[in-house]
Design a protein around this motif. Structure first.
Motif, PDB file in Angstrom:
ATOM      1  N   GLY A  54      -2.603   3.689   8.382  1.00 19.86           N
ATOM      2  CA  GLY A  54      -3.332   4.366   7.298  1.00 19.86           C
ATOM      3  C   GLY A  54      -3.118   3.655   5.975  1.00 19.86           C
ATOM      4  O   GLY A  54      -4.055   3.440   5.200  1.00 19.86           O
ATOM      5  N   ALA A  55      -1.857   3.249   5.721  1.00 24.66           N
ATOM      6  CA  ALA A  55      -1.540   2.588   4.446  1.00 24.66           C
ATOM      7  C   ALA A  55      -2.242   1.239   4.355  1.00 24.66           C
ATOM      8  O   ALA A  55      -2.771   0.864   3.302  1.00 24.66           O
ATOM      9  CB  ALA A  55      -0.027   2.419   4.324  1.00 24.66           C
ATOM     10  N   LEU A  56      -2.261   0.488   5.471  1.00 25.78           N
ATOM     11  CA  LEU A  56      -2.921  -0.821   5.458  1.00 25.78           C
ATOM     12  C   LEU A  56      -4.421  -0.673   5.196  1.00 25.78           C
ATOM     13  O   LEU A  56      -4.996  -1.400   4.386  1.00 25.78           O
ATOM     14  CB  LEU A  56      -2.716  -1.537   6.801  1.00 25.78           C
ATOM     15  CG  LEU A  56      -1.356  -2.190   7.033  1.00 25.78           C
ATOM     16  CD1 LEU A  56      -1.294  -2.789   8.430  1.00 25.78           C
ATOM     17  CD2 LEU A  56      -1.072  -3.260   5.986  1.00 25.78           C
ATOM     18  N   ARG A  63      -8.239  -3.329  -2.379  1.00 25.69           N
ATOM     19  CA  ARG A  63      -8.287  -4.709  -2.880  1.00 25.69           C
ATOM     20  C   ARG A  63      -9.703  -5.152  -3.208  1.00 25.69           C
ATOM     21  O   ARG A  63      -9.898  -6.093  -3.972  1.00 25.69           O
ATOM     22  CB  ARG A  63      -7.662  -5.665  -1.854  1.00 25.69           C
ATOM     23  CG  ARG A  63      -6.162  -5.610  -1.875  1.00 25.69           C
ATOM     24  CD  ARG A  63      -5.562  -6.605  -0.918  1.00 25.69           C
ATOM     25  NE  ARG A  63      -4.109  -6.511  -0.951  1.00 25.69           N
ATOM     26  CZ  ARG A  63      -3.329  -6.749   0.092  1.00 25.69           C
ATOM     27  NH1 ARG A  63      -3.844  -7.124   1.243  1.00 25.69           N
ATOM     28  NH2 ARG A  63      -2.031  -6.633  -0.023  1.00 25.69           N
ATOM     29  N   ARG A  64     -10.674  -4.513  -2.619  1.00 29.70           N
ATOM     30  CA  ARG A  64     -12.061  -4.915  -2.904  1.00 29.70           C
ATOM     31  C   ARG A  64     -12.410  -4.659  -4.363  1.00 29.70           C
ATOM     32  O   ARG A  64     -13.339  -5.239  -4.898  1.00 29.70           O
ATOM     33  CB  ARG A  64     -13.043  -4.179  -1.998  1.00 29.70           C
ATOM     34  CG  ARG A  64     -12.825  -4.505  -0.537  1.00 29.70           C
ATOM     35  CD  ARG A  64     -13.971  -4.071   0.307  1.00 29.70           C
ATOM     36  NE  ARG A  64     -15.098  -4.967   0.139  1.00 29.70           N
ATOM     37  CZ  ARG A  64     -16.067  -5.133   1.015  1.00 29.70           C
ATOM     38  NH1 ARG A  64     -16.060  -4.455   2.141  1.00 29.70           N
ATOM     39  NH2 ARG A  64     -17.061  -5.947   0.784  1.00 29.70           N
ATOM     40  N   CYS A  65     -11.683  -3.754  -5.003  1.00 35.90           N
ATOM     41  CA  CYS A  65     -11.957  -3.446  -6.423  1.00 35.90           C
ATOM     42  C   CYS A  65     -11.024  -4.204  -7.356  1.00 35.90           C
ATOM     43  O   CYS A  65     -11.094  -4.053  -8.562  1.00 35.90           O
ATOM     44  CB  CYS A  65     -11.784  -1.951  -6.691  1.00 35.90           C
ATOM     45  SG  CYS A  65     -12.695  -0.915  -5.573  1.00 35.90           S
ATOM     46  N   SER A  66     -10.127  -5.015  -6.794  1.00 36.72           N
ATOM     47  CA  SER A  66      -9.152  -5.717  -7.621  1.00 36.72           C
ATOM     48  C   SER A  66      -9.807  -6.935  -8.285  1.00 36.72           C
ATOM     49  O   SER A  66     -10.831  -7.429  -7.828  1.00 36.72           O
ATOM     50  CB  SER A  66      -7.995  -6.140  -6.710  1.00 36.72           C
ATOM     51  OG  SER A  66      -7.435  -7.350  -7.132  1.00 36.72           O
ATOM     52  N   GLU A  80      -1.625  -9.220   5.134  1.00 34.30           N
ATOM     53  CA  GLU A  80      -0.492  -8.687   5.920  1.00 34.30           C
ATOM     54  C   GLU A  80      -0.611  -9.120   7.381  1.00 34.30           C
ATOM     55  O   GLU A  80       0.395  -9.209   8.083  1.00 34.30           O
ATOM     56  CB  GLU A  80      -0.462  -7.153   5.859  1.00 34.30           C
ATOM     57  CG  GLU A  80       0.020  -6.581   4.531  1.00 34.30           C
ATOM     58  CD  GLU A  80      -0.999  -6.773   3.411  1.00 34.30           C
ATOM     59  OE1 GLU A  80      -2.197  -6.978   3.699  1.00 34.30           O
ATOM     60  OE2 GLU A  80      -0.583  -6.743   2.236  1.00 34.30           O
ATOM     61  N   LEU A  81      -1.827  -9.385   7.842  1.00 33.43           N
ATOM     62  CA  LEU A  81      -2.011  -9.784   9.240  1.00 33.43           C
ATOM     63  C   LEU A  81      -2.184 -11.293   9.402  1.00 33.43           C
ATOM     64  O   LEU A  81      -2.521 -11.762  10.486  1.00 33.43           O
ATOM     65  CB  LEU A  81      -3.205  -9.045   9.866  1.00 33.43           C
ATOM     66  CG  LEU A  81      -3.093  -7.522   9.947  1.00 33.43           C
ATOM     67  CD1 LEU A  81      -4.096  -6.947  10.945  1.00 33.43           C
ATOM     68  CD2 LEU A  81      -1.701  -7.059  10.325  1.00 33.43           C
TER      69      LEU A  81
END
Ligand code: F0G
Length: 451
Positions: A54-56, A63-66, A80-81
């Motif tokens: 859920g957190a990932l 991140r798409r809005c970063s 992370e992967l």
């Protein structure tokens, strides 16, 4: 290299080495097979140490809005992967990935399928799926201090490599088969500054030669034998699952050439499943051109135990490959997921390409094998109309404009190739109209058009 987090595991004998121990040709010294990147820690992580799905999912979406360049990349958004670098400061990115998953409404209606989508990897910065793999492997090249990178290519890999090398400030060498690559791709490699050698050899010959060259000089090989390429190319699997609200499609259909992409997408879906981010795997089917179908033959002859190289011929030049490097990996993906491996004719490819064009999307010929293959799978009852199907469109329509123009002018296919399909082909290629320069003549050309 971040050897604590990742290792290279031989696909043939299972030998494990660190990233730094890889040979220049990325072949195992024990058995000659290819490696894949493995993250030994993942399997062992239990309880609180296991990644929280859920957190990932939340983080990747945020991140798409970063405003960070790394977060804008549809590859590194999922970093992370793919913990393959010591420092993400070494990433070379052109904001690849985050490509659209388009509904194919017309084709779905014509085929009687409920849910048909195209994951359009041609909407990447250099116009093909290769960008997602190139950002990963070029970042490794930069981190390891290489000055030169190289690839053999049917066109798209060279375009992507040349662009990413230029961004990284590295020098690049391209080996391509003379006269057998689309102009759009050739022009890109030159435009982005690669030393572009056109050889009197096919793709398989170019790759063989390059393998010798990288053993003699400190040049980093960026073909998909490089396992880091596949780490980037697995990320469209994450995007597809994310776009379907973390459900996977029933069926994913991928073109097969050197067979790196089908291997990578299979790995991506497998990792999502193993980490508990998705509930199951999709079936993954690979489609080849009938004149370049070594994997189809291998699976039919001996269930993929061995592969007989062949002389490849197809106007879908991107997949004109007779001795695919990653065939074992792709065969495993097909077998493990219950997919199929089929081939399609030149006319079937051309028709499917024109149909995808008429959806307002378009793609290059090699990508259109997916729709042609889907028709065959439906006819055999291997795909049912209630299934959700995703076609992976690998390259942009502008990559090979000559092919499209030849089709619409009626010079692409010969009589043998079109036999029995003349009406269908004529119906699709009515767009190229030569007419007098008068309003009456132009308006007359519109008569009888249904759209
Ligand atoms: N579609 C396109 C548009 C391609 O350029 C390629 C491969 C494929 C499909 C097949 O993918 O090799 O991973 O099975 N093009 C390579 C190149 C070989 O050099 O650009 P694959």
């Amino acid at each position: 290299m971040n050897d604590n987090l990742h290792q290279l595991r031989c696909f043939g004998c299972g030998a494990r080495i660190s990233g730094a121990q890889a040979q220049p040709d990325f072949r195992c010294v024990e058995c000659g097979d290819l490696f894949e990147v493995d993250y030994p820690g993942w399997g062992q992580r239990k309880g609180p140490d296991r990644p929280n799905p859920g957190a990932l999912k939340w983080l990747w979406r945020e991140r798409r809005c970063s405003s960070e360049a790394l977060d804008h990349s549809g590859v590194w958004r999922f970093r992370e992967l793919l913990p393959i670098l010591d420092s993400f400061g070494n990433v070379v990115t052109l904001r690849e990935g985050n490509t659209p998953l388009y509904p194919l409404t017309r084709a779905a209606k014509a085929l009687g399928i409920d849910q048909l989508f195209a994951k359009h990897q041609g909407m990447n910065p250099t116009g093909s799926f290769k960008d997602t793999g190139m950002t990963a492997a070029m970042s490794v090249a930069r981190e390891r201090g290489f000055e030169w990178v190289a690839c053999a290519s049917t066109g798209n890999t060279s375009a992507a490599m040349a662009a990413y090398a230029a961004r990284a400030g590295l020098k690049s060498l391209v080996l391509i088969p003379e006269g057998k690559i689309a102009w759009g791709k050739l022009s890109q490699a030159m435009d982005y500054g690669a030393v572009t050698c056109q050889l009197k050899a096919d793709f398989d010959g170019c790759l063989r030669l390059l393998t010798q060259i990288v053993k003699e000089a400190p040049i980093y090989l960026l073909n998909s034998v490089n396992p880091y390429r596949l780490e980037g190319q697995k990320t469209p699997a994450f995007e597809i699952a994310e776009a379907l609200d973390w459900n996977v499609p029933d069926h994913l259909i991928v073109p097969g050439g050197n067979l790196g992409n089908s291997s990578a997408l299979g790995k991506g879906f497998r990792e999502l499943h193993e980490l508990g981010l998705t509930a199951r795997m999709p079936r993954i089917s690979v489609i080849q051109a009938a004149g370049a179908n070594p994997l189809v033959r291998s699976l039919a002859a001996n269930h993929g135990a061995s592969l007989e190289p062949m002389q490849a011929h197809t106007r879908a030049t991107a997949i004109r490959i007779g001795n695919p490097a990653s065939w074992r990996k792709a065969a495993r993906v097909i077998q493990d997921t219950g997919g199929w491996c089929l081939d399609v004719t030149e006319a079937e490819i051309a028709i499917a390409k024109a149909e995808l064009g008429s959806e307002g999307l378009g793609c290059e010929p090699a990508s259109a094998v997916t729709l042609a293959g889907l028709k065959k799978l439906l006819a055999r009852g291997a795909v049912s109309p209630a299934e959700t199907v995703v076609l992976v469109l690998t390259g942009h329509t502008l990559k090979d404009a000559d092919y499209t123009i030849d089709f619409h002018r009626g010079t692409l296919l010969n009589a043998d190739e079109s036999a029995g399909l003349e009406t269908e082909i004529d119906g699709l290629r009515r767009n190229a109209v030569a007419t007098d320069a008068t309003p009456a003549a132009v308006l007359a050309a519109l008569k009888g058009r249904t759209r």
